[in-house]
Design an enzyme around this catalytic site. Structure first.
Site, mmCIF file in Angstrom:
data_model
loop_
_atom_site.group_PDB
_atom_site.id
_atom_site.type_symbol
_atom_site.label_atom_id
_atom_site.label_comp_id
_atom_site.label_asym_id
_atom_site.label_seq_id
_atom_site.Cartn_x
_atom_site.Cartn_y
_atom_site.Cartn_z
ATOM 1 N N ASP A 62 0.754 -0.725 0.012
ATOM 2 C CA ASP A 62 0.043 0.383 -0.168
ATOM 3 C C ASP A 62 0.766 1.584 -0.199
ATOM 4 O O ASP A 62 2.492 0.961 0.196
ATOM 5 C CB ASP A 62 -1.296 -0.291 1.053
ATOM 6 C CG ASP A 62 -0.332 -0.794 2.972
ATOM 7 O OD1 ASP A 62 1.085 -0.414 2.602
ATOM 8 O OD2 ASP A 62 -0.951 -0.479 3.124
ATOM 9 N N ASN A 84 -7.790 -1.896 13.960
ATOM 10 C CA ASN A 84 -9.678 -2.114 13.871
ATOM 11 C C ASN A 84 -9.295 -3.361 12.759
ATOM 12 O O ASN A 84 -10.933 -3.837 12.228
ATOM 13 C CB ASN A 84 -10.529 -0.918 12.906
ATOM 14 C CG ASN A 84 -9.493 -0.702 11.734
ATOM 15 O OD1 ASN A 84 -8.060 -1.590 11.137
ATOM 16 N ND2 ASN A 84 -9.673 0.201 11.639
ATOM 17 N N HIS A 97 -7.311 -4.596 9.816
ATOM 18 C CA HIS A 97 -7.964 -3.848 8.573
ATOM 19 C C HIS A 97 -6.398 -4.367 8.055
ATOM 20 O O HIS A 97 -5.287 -4.533 8.799
ATOM 21 C CB HIS A 97 -7.181 -2.298 8.799
ATOM 22 C CG HIS A 97 -6.847 -1.169 8.693
ATOM 23 N ND1 HIS A 97 -5.649 -0.540 9.556
ATOM 24 C CD2 HIS A 97 -5.068 -1.796 8.531
ATOM 25 C CE1 HIS A 97 -4.941 -0.316 9.864
ATOM 26 N NE2 HIS A 97 -4.426 -0.902 8.931
ATOM 27 N N GLU A 108 -9.899 -0.516 4.809
ATOM 28 C CA GLU A 108 -10.542 -0.851 6.284
ATOM 29 C C GLU A 108 -11.882 -1.095 6.452
ATOM 30 O O GLU A 108 -12.114 -2.224 5.400
ATOM 31 C CB GLU A 108 -10.614 0.625 6.191
ATOM 32 C CG GLU A 108 -10.248 1.216 6.334
ATOM 33 C CD GLU A 108 -9.650 1.952 7.834
ATOM 34 O OE1 GLU A 108 -8.731 0.894 8.563
ATOM 35 O OE2 GLU A 108 -8.601 2.989 7.817
HETATM 36 C C1 GLP Z 1 -0.369 0.251 8.699
HETATM 37 C C2 GLP Z 1 -0.418 -0.481 7.491
HETATM 38 C C3 GLP Z 1 -1.003 -1.891 7.092
HETATM 39 C C4 GLP Z 1 -0.116 -2.580 8.601
HETATM 40 C C5 GLP Z 1 -0.698 -1.428 10.194
HETATM 41 C C6 GLP Z 1 -0.387 -1.472 11.126
HETATM 42 O O1 GLP Z 1 -1.750 0.590 8.219
HETATM 43 N N1 GLP Z 1 -0.508 -0.271 5.521
HETATM 44 O O2 GLP Z 1 0.069 -2.380 6.355
HETATM 45 O O3 GLP Z 1 -1.011 -3.594 9.013
HETATM 46 O O4 GLP Z 1 -0.528 -0.323 9.215
HETATM 47 O O5 GLP Z 1 1.138 -0.861 11.765
HETATM 48 P P1 GLP Z 1 1.725 -1.295 12.587
HETATM 49 O O6 GLP Z 1 2.689 -2.425 12.270
HETATM 50 O O7 GLP Z 1 2.566 0.249 13.016
HETATM 51 O O8 GLP Z 1 1.089 -1.582 14.071
#
Ligand code: GLP
Length: 250
Positions: A67, A136, A138, A143
């Site tokens: 992403d 949440n 995702h 989302e």
């Molecule tokens: C972002 C990314 C996700 C990732 C999430 C969790 O939203 N787009 O791909 O899974 O963060 O991130 P973290 O590892 O910082 O909690």
């Protein structure tokens, strides 16, 4: 789903790095889908560390973004492309062209999304997709409410995701509210998936992903339908799993 519960985030990062290394050794021309976020940072550090001693053989590997934010300078530290290049790929000897980017500045985002999907297809699919998870539920930037069939596309970020992803001193109004993300349908076509989670803020999402109903309200729950998913979490992220599930991972 194969579940491994380890003591802390460091143990998760080490185990994930070993998992990725075993894939790299089994197939030199591997296609790897790269996620970003704090959880992945430790994994990339562990891989860089290993590269210093054993030299990762990744010359033939290709990397695909999961992403990207819309409208940020691709090389800035906010952009996932910039983060992946400076904090990982440049440090393990990957060439500039080895990363298939999702261009968050493309004029025509529909075209860009279709182009990216074609790149994956033409490469023969993603062998190993790395994933984190949002509190949440995702995955990528899909989302709650995202269509299970969704493909790469522009998405609107939920307020809690924007807040969770940025440093406290950067007010959310300055930061992107939209992104481009592989869809849930795209992610499900990966040949195998490695999902990581650490910390108690992820405990509810992990429990629902593994044991809850398969529902678009908890996007990661679709992974229950995938045949080759490994989940590595720390004890805090596993804390709401039923004792049975927790034990089965020991
Ligand atoms: C972002 C990314 C996700 C990732 C999430 C969790 O939203 N787009 O791909 O899974 O963060 O991130 P973290 O590892 O910082 O909690």
């Amino acid at each position: 789903m194969k579940l491994l519960v380890l003591k802390d985030s460091q143990a998760v990062a080490q185990a994930a790095a070993e998992h990725i290394l075993s894939f790299i050794h089994s197939k030199p021309g591997l296609n790897i889908g790269l996620a970003t976020g704090k959880t992945q940072e430790g994994v990339y550090k562990a891989l860089i560390e290993r590269h210093r001693s054993i030299k990762l053989r990744i010359e033939a590997a290709r990397f695909f973004m999961l992403d990207e934010y819309l409208g940020v300078d691709a090389m800035s530290s906010v952009a996932f492309q910039g983060q992946l290049r400076s904090s990982f790929l440049s440090k393990v000897g990957a060439s500039l062209e080895a990363l298939e980017v999702l261009d968050g500045n493309a004029q025509d985002r529909t075209w860009e999304s279709e182009r990216f999907e074609r790149q994956i297809q033409e490469a023969g699919g993603i062998d190993l997709q790395l994933l984190g998870i949002g509190a949440n539920g995702h995955i990528g930037f899909n989302e709650p409410g995202s269509d299970f069939e969704s493909r790469t596309r522009v998405v609107e970020l939920h307020a809690e995701t924007i807040q969770a992803n940025f440093h406290q001193n950067e007010p959310p109004f300055k930061l992107p509210k939209r992104a481009i993300s592989q869809g849930l349908g795209t992610i499900m076509e990966s040949h195998s998936i490695l999902l990581l989670a650490t910390g108690d803020s992820k405990a509810r999402a992990i429990a629902e992903m593994i044991s809850g109903p398969i529902t678009e309200q908890l996007p990661a729950s679709i992974l229950q339908l995938h045949k080759n998913v490994s989940v590595i979490v720390d004890e805090a992220a596993a804390s709401l799993l039923s004792e049975d599930r927790h034990k089965s991972s020991r």
